[in-house]
Scaffold this motif. Structure first.
Motif, PDB file in Angstrom:
ATOM      1  N   MET A  22     -13.232 -10.149  -2.879  1.00 20.75           N
ATOM      2  CA  MET A  22     -13.707  -8.798  -3.148  1.00 20.75           C
ATOM      3  C   MET A  22     -13.360  -8.480  -4.592  1.00 20.75           C
ATOM      4  O   MET A  22     -12.212  -8.570  -4.982  1.00 20.75           O
ATOM      5  CB  MET A  22     -12.991  -7.835  -2.206  1.00 20.75           C
ATOM      6  N   VAL A  23     -14.348  -8.132  -5.382  1.00 20.04           N
ATOM      7  CA  VAL A  23     -14.123  -7.863  -6.794  1.00 20.04           C
ATOM      8  C   VAL A  23     -14.637  -6.472  -7.126  1.00 20.04           C
ATOM      9  O   VAL A  23     -15.769  -6.133  -6.796  1.00 20.04           O
ATOM     10  CB  VAL A  23     -14.837  -8.898  -7.688  1.00 20.04           C
ATOM     11  N   ILE A  24     -13.787  -5.687  -7.767  1.00 18.66           N
ATOM     12  CA  ILE A  24     -14.185  -4.336  -8.163  1.00 18.66           C
ATOM     13  C   ILE A  24     -14.415  -4.340  -9.670  1.00 18.66           C
ATOM     14  O   ILE A  24     -13.572  -4.817 -10.430  1.00 18.66           O
ATOM     15  CB  ILE A  24     -13.073  -3.319  -7.833  1.00 18.66           C
ATOM     16  N   THR A  25     -15.550  -3.815 -10.093  1.00 22.62           N
ATOM     17  CA  THR A  25     -15.804  -3.681 -11.524  1.00 22.62           C
ATOM     18  C   THR A  25     -15.628  -2.216 -11.880  1.00 22.62           C
ATOM     19  O   THR A  25     -16.202  -1.340 -11.233  1.00 22.62           O
ATOM     20  CB  THR A  25     -17.241  -4.107 -11.853  1.00 22.62           C
ATOM     21  N   PHE A  47      -3.821  -4.793  -4.384  1.00 25.74           N
ATOM     22  CA  PHE A  47      -5.130  -5.365  -4.694  1.00 25.74           C
ATOM     23  C   PHE A  47      -5.212  -5.605  -6.183  1.00 25.74           C
ATOM     24  O   PHE A  47      -4.993  -4.698  -6.980  1.00 25.74           O
ATOM     25  CB  PHE A  47      -6.228  -4.396  -4.261  1.00 25.74           C
ATOM     26  N   ASP A  48      -5.533  -6.855  -6.565  1.00 25.54           N
ATOM     27  CA  ASP A  48      -5.449  -7.198  -7.971  1.00 25.54           C
ATOM     28  C   ASP A  48      -6.759  -7.488  -8.649  1.00 25.54           C
ATOM     29  O   ASP A  48      -6.800  -7.638  -9.836  1.00 25.54           O
ATOM     30  CB  ASP A  48      -4.574  -8.452  -8.136  1.00 25.54           C
ATOM     31  N   ASP A  49      -7.845  -7.611  -7.910  1.00 26.91           N
ATOM     32  CA  ASP A  49      -9.079  -8.097  -8.545  1.00 26.91           C
ATOM     33  C   ASP A  49      -9.938  -6.959  -9.041  1.00 26.91           C
ATOM     34  O   ASP A  49     -11.035  -6.725  -8.545  1.00 26.91           O
ATOM     35  CB  ASP A  49      -9.867  -8.956  -7.550  1.00 26.91           C
ATOM     36  N   VAL A  75       0.843  -1.197   0.000  1.00 21.90           N
ATOM     37  CA  VAL A  75       0.000   0.000   0.000  1.00 21.90           C
ATOM     38  C   VAL A  75       0.874   1.242   0.000  1.00 21.90           C
ATOM     39  O   VAL A  75       0.650   2.213  -0.723  1.00 21.90           O
ATOM     40  CB  VAL A  75      -0.930   0.011   1.233  1.00 21.90           C
ATOM     41  N   TYR A  76       1.955   1.200   0.807  1.00 26.31           N
ATOM     42  CA  TYR A  76       2.880   2.334   0.881  1.00 26.31           C
ATOM     43  C   TYR A  76       3.505   2.612  -0.485  1.00 26.31           C
ATOM     44  O   TYR A  76       3.579   3.756  -0.930  1.00 26.31           O
ATOM     45  CB  TYR A  76       3.956   2.015   1.915  1.00 26.31           C
ATOM     46  N   ASP A  77       3.938   1.550  -1.160  1.00 25.42           N
ATOM     47  CA  ASP A  77       4.536   1.727  -2.486  1.00 25.42           C
ATOM     48  C   ASP A  77       3.536   2.327  -3.459  1.00 25.42           C
ATOM     49  O   ASP A  77       3.877   3.210  -4.245  1.00 25.42           O
ATOM     50  CB  ASP A  77       5.018   0.371  -3.032  1.00 25.42           C
ATOM     51  N   LEU A 127      -7.973   0.357   9.440  1.00 27.11           N
ATOM     52  CA  LEU A 127      -7.882   1.117   8.201  1.00 27.11           C
ATOM     53  C   LEU A 127      -8.199   0.155   7.062  1.00 27.11           C
ATOM     54  O   LEU A 127      -7.479  -0.820   6.872  1.00 27.11           O
ATOM     55  CB  LEU A 127      -6.455   1.647   8.048  1.00 27.11           C
ATOM     56  N   VAL A 128      -9.304   0.391   6.383  1.00 26.69           N
ATOM     57  CA  VAL A 128      -9.708  -0.529   5.320  1.00 26.69           C
ATOM     58  C   VAL A 128      -9.712   0.169   3.980  1.00 26.69           C
ATOM     59  O   VAL A 128      -9.916   1.379   3.883  1.00 26.69           O
ATOM     60  CB  VAL A 128     -11.119  -1.123   5.576  1.00 26.69           C
ATOM     61  N   PHE A 129      -9.515  -0.654   2.954  1.00 24.51           N
ATOM     62  CA  PHE A 129      -9.571  -0.167   1.583  1.00 24.51           C
ATOM     63  C   PHE A 129     -10.950  -0.517   1.050  1.00 24.51           C
ATOM     64  O   PHE A 129     -11.276  -1.690   0.892  1.00 24.51           O
ATOM     65  CB  PHE A 129      -8.479  -0.857   0.761  1.00 24.51           C
ATOM     66  N   ARG A 130     -11.743   0.509   0.818  1.00 30.55           N
ATOM     67  CA  ARG A 130     -13.088   0.251   0.312  1.00 30.55           C
ATOM     68  C   ARG A 130     -13.441   1.370  -0.651  1.00 30.55           C
ATOM     69  O   ARG A 130     -13.906   2.427  -0.249  1.00 30.55           O
ATOM     70  CB  ARG A 130     -14.094   0.197   1.468  1.00 30.55           C
ATOM     71  N   PRO A 131     -13.212   1.155  -1.950  1.00 31.79           N
ATOM     72  CA  PRO A 131     -13.546   2.235  -2.890  1.00 31.79           C
ATOM     73  C   PRO A 131     -15.044   2.381  -3.011  1.00 31.79           C
ATOM     74  O   PRO A 131     -15.780   1.406  -2.908  1.00 31.79           O
ATOM     75  CB  PRO A 131     -12.932   1.748  -4.201  1.00 31.79           C
ATOM     76  N   PHE A 132     -15.496   3.593  -3.214  1.00 33.34           N
ATOM     77  CA  PHE A 132     -16.928   3.814  -3.347  1.00 33.34           C
ATOM     78  C   PHE A 132     -17.283   3.932  -4.834  1.00 33.34           C
ATOM     79  O   PHE A 132     -16.420   4.214  -5.667  1.00 33.34           O
ATOM     80  CB  PHE A 132     -17.372   5.053  -2.580  1.00 33.34           C
TER      81      PHE A 132
END
Lengths: 174, 209
Positions: B182-185, B104-106, A43-45, B75-80
């Protein structure tokens, strides 16, 4: 496990970067020693390569106060701070119904972004010495342009930080 | 992109950690439990932000460890939906693109979300891999190289369409992709989205006109 509040506050990329830095993340090879997981380093990178890498708290706060007159949604403000659009075409996908809400004021908003938030460092394929020179040129140009001494001081401390980082990078390479 | 979430969790502190200061030991335990894991509808946990309160410390009969109820922020990664994110190209095939953020790759951009009109040019020998080209404008064929290609050269801006958290499948056929919790489109079908280099040219054009 109970989720008490799923949304206890949104963070800009620069705030997350500051948090990781305060925990001890950095670019140089002391990575194995600090108590930070490899996934946190990823994440930092990622954040270091985003436009958030040389934003300071003061700049973000200044932008927040100055964009209040535009009545932007919270999501739009967050997007703008994280992406730092420097052209009209870049701000287009961020703001909905930009024609109706803004019309010409959109350019003012873009100018505000360019003025308050620092330019992200350019990604070049050239070797690192040239990278240093390019950065110093743009940084010097900026500090002479800015009349406000406060922001000039902030940018100089950013320069120092980025120079340190560059040194770190060179150490890794050599 | 990143949010703080307040979580309360009851956890057991293994006895070998009892010599450490309490909050450090609990933080380490929480990190092992949560970091780099996806919680449904919350997102990917990046880090333990802070610990708000620690209650308990009871030792249950027959157990050597003490149990604490901890309230802490993750601290979470959650795009809106509607967020614009910069990512790198990971894979490109006939079904669309796959993008990656490093951690995050998906992230998938299906065919119908590609800039309209687009076409897929397959690499001659490999059936599924290839690159996507945006047929923008009515320019005659100036050169063999089309102007708007999506290749791995630079960063790609996409807008989040939605984020889904598929439930864990009971059985998976062999050779299928590992399960993605978790899959982001994403979509590229808008002004300003797509590889960054496409719009840098547009900027110059705007200035001149």
């Amino acid at each position: 496990m109970k989720i008490k509040e799923a949304n206890a506050g949104a963070l800009t990329n620069s705030e997350v970067l500051d948090f990781l830095r305060s925990r001890g993340a950095s670019k140089d090879p002391t990575r194995v020693i600090v108590a930070i997981a490899p996934s946190e380093f990823k994440v930092y990178d990622y954040l270091l390569e985003s436009p958030a890498c040389n934003q300071t708290k003061e700049q973000v706060n200044e932008f927040l106060t100055r964009c209040k007159s535009y009545k932007l949604a919270k999501a739009e403000v967050l997007n703008i701070i994280n992406l730092r659009p420097s052209a009209l075409v870049e701000i287009h996908p961020i703001i909905e119904e930009s024609e109706e809400r803004f019309g010409e004021k959109l350019e003012e908003l873009v100018n505000l972004v360019v003025e308050v938030l620092p330019e992200p460092p350019k990604k070049n394929d050239v070797p690192e010495e040239e990278n240093n020179e390019v950065k110093e040129d743009t940084a010097d140009g900026k500090s002479t342009d800015e009349d406000k001494t406060e922001t000039a001081n902030l940018e100089q401390t950013d320069e120092d930080q980025t120079k340190q980082k560059e040194d770190g990078e060179q150490m890794e390479v050599s | 992109m990143f949010y703080l979430s307040l979580i309360e969790h009851t956890l057991r502190l293994p006895p070998h950690l009892l010599h450490l200061p309490l909050d450090e030991a609990l933080k380490t335990e929480l990190e092992t439990l949560f970091i780099d894991k996806v919680i449904a509808n919350l997102g990917l946990c990046i880090s333990v932000y802070d610990i708000r309160s620690i209650k308990g410390g009871f030792v249950f009969a027959g157990d050597g460890a003490s149990t604490y109820t901890v309230e802490f922020r993750l601290l979470v990664f959650r795009p809106f939906t509607g967020e614009v994110i910069i990512a790198k190209l990971k894979e490109s095939d006939a079904n669309g693109l796959r993008l990656s953020l490093g951690f995050f790759d998906d992230i998938y951009v299906p065919v119908d979300q590609m800039p309209n009109p687009s076409r897929f040019e397959a690499v001659p020998n490999m059936r599924n891999q290839g690159r996507w080209i945006w047929d923008f404008g009515e320019e005659e064929e100036q050169s063999d190289e089309p102007r708007f290609v999506i290749d791995g050269a630079d960063l790609i801006k996409f807008r989040v369409q939605n984020v889904i958290y598929p439930s864990i499948p009971l059985e998976q056929p062999e050779n299928s992709k590992p399960f993605a919790p978790m899959v982001i489109t994403g979509t590229l079908n808008h002004d300003g989205l797509g590889p960054v280099s496409w719009w840098e040219e547009a900027e110059i054009v705007e200035d001149e006109s």
